[in-house]
Write an enzyme that holds these catalytic residues in place. Sequence first.
Site, PDB file in Angstrom:
ATOM      1  N   SER A  39     116.956 -24.491 -38.278  1.00  0.00           N
ATOM      2  CA  SER A  39     116.759 -23.570 -39.413  1.00  0.00           C
ATOM      3  C   SER A  39     115.498 -22.626 -39.290  1.00  0.00           C
ATOM      4  CB  SER A  39     116.737 -24.386 -40.785  1.00  0.00           C
ATOM      5  OG  SER A  39     117.629 -25.235 -40.922  1.00  0.00           O
TER       6      SER A  39
HETATM    7  N1  SAH Z   1     117.974 -30.236 -39.829  1.00  0.00           N
HETATM    8  C1  SAH Z   1     117.937 -29.712 -38.396  1.00  0.00           C
HETATM    9  C2  SAH Z   1     119.053 -28.553 -38.229  1.00  0.00           C
HETATM   10  C3  SAH Z   1     120.285 -29.049 -38.449  1.00  0.00           C
HETATM   11  S1  SAH Z   1     121.571 -28.240 -37.774  1.00  0.00           S
HETATM   12  C4  SAH Z   1     116.692 -29.343 -37.695  1.00  0.00           C
HETATM   13  O1  SAH Z   1     115.523 -29.320 -38.208  1.00  0.00           O
HETATM   14  O2  SAH Z   1     116.532 -28.844 -36.695  1.00  0.00           O
HETATM   15  C5  SAH Z   1     122.866 -29.014 -38.522  1.00  0.00           C
HETATM   16  C6  SAH Z   1     123.010 -30.736 -37.682  1.00  0.00           C
HETATM   17  O3  SAH Z   1     124.019 -30.981 -38.479  1.00  0.00           O
HETATM   18  C7  SAH Z   1     123.439 -30.444 -36.320  1.00  0.00           C
HETATM   19  O4  SAH Z   1     122.655 -31.146 -35.539  1.00  0.00           O
HETATM   20  C8  SAH Z   1     125.041 -31.253 -36.374  1.00  0.00           C
HETATM   21  O5  SAH Z   1     125.319 -31.555 -35.217  1.00  0.00           O
HETATM   22  C9  SAH Z   1     124.713 -32.002 -37.532  1.00  0.00           C
HETATM   23  N2  SAH Z   1     125.955 -32.487 -38.181  1.00  0.00           N
HETATM   24  C10 SAH Z   1     127.181 -31.963 -38.438  1.00  0.00           C
HETATM   25  N3  SAH Z   1     128.163 -32.464 -39.154  1.00  0.00           N
HETATM   26  C11 SAH Z   1     127.391 -33.591 -39.295  1.00  0.00           C
HETATM   27  C12 SAH Z   1     127.822 -34.802 -39.834  1.00  0.00           C
HETATM   28  N4  SAH Z   1     129.007 -35.202 -40.481  1.00  0.00           N
HETATM   29  N5  SAH Z   1     126.928 -35.878 -40.038  1.00  0.00           N
HETATM   30  C13 SAH Z   1     125.934 -35.826 -39.398  1.00  0.00           C
HETATM   31  N6  SAH Z   1     125.351 -34.783 -38.861  1.00  0.00           N
HETATM   32  C14 SAH Z   1     125.995 -33.653 -38.902  1.00  0.00           C
END
Ligand code: SAH
Length: 242
Positions: free
Chosen positions: A93
Amino acid sequence: MNSTFSSGLVLVFALTAVSVSCADRQSDHTGDDKVAERTAMIEQIRAHGFRGEDVLKAMFKVPRHEFIPKRYRLLCDPYGDHPCSIGHDQTISQPYIVAYMTEKLAIKPGDRILEIGTGSGYQAAVLAEMGANVYSIEIVPELAEHARAALSDQGYGGVKVLTGDGYRGWPEHSPFDAIIVTCAPEDIPRALVEQLAEGGRMIVPVGAGFQRLVILRKTGGEVKVENDLPVRFVPMIKDRSD
Ligand code: SAH
């Protein structure tokens, strides 16, 4: 993730001097060669009107670049005012959004926090730097593995990362004082609301296409829901094995 934040947000472009002084630097990480970049990042978050000093101190200490997988680091300025790719169609993000969401969680040291969407591990590190006990769930196994290694390398080995589906939450470690979802479900996942402690806070981007940050507070057994900023996050993946 994610995040184009609201164009409707009123941005305050009054640059304030960075108040993170050398004396405040307690972490080992600030000895690295990105201190100037992190100082500029903090100024840029302030320029968006953000004033949460505890969050800014934590973000000053966490070496954001170390959480971006090496092969993506040269493609994007890790400290720029935007998200960066981390592979697998996912992003870390924008720093301002990390600050904004963290502030809304009103974290106190010792709080038990659940994050859905570990991604790079950066947000989890910021929460840990604020003294929280962090549990984080990531659905893409390669990203979970990357995040575990980056967290441990940077001194945040206490963060627990589960490879799995965030829709289920992590009942074994519930209830949580705060829950942060960094991918966007179409509706608020019920299991997560159930795993929120009395007095707990949750922030989650909700919607398909158009999304809004939603803030939930559980008090006296009731859940109060408040709509917040329009945002853009990657969708929360539905596990097809269900
Ligand atoms: N918080 C992270 C950014 C997240 S991007 C950081 O600091 O880098 C969103 C993330 O959510 C991705 O890695 C994606 O794979 C994950 N994601 C998507 N659907 C999900 C689910 N159902 N359960 C767990 N993770 C999920």
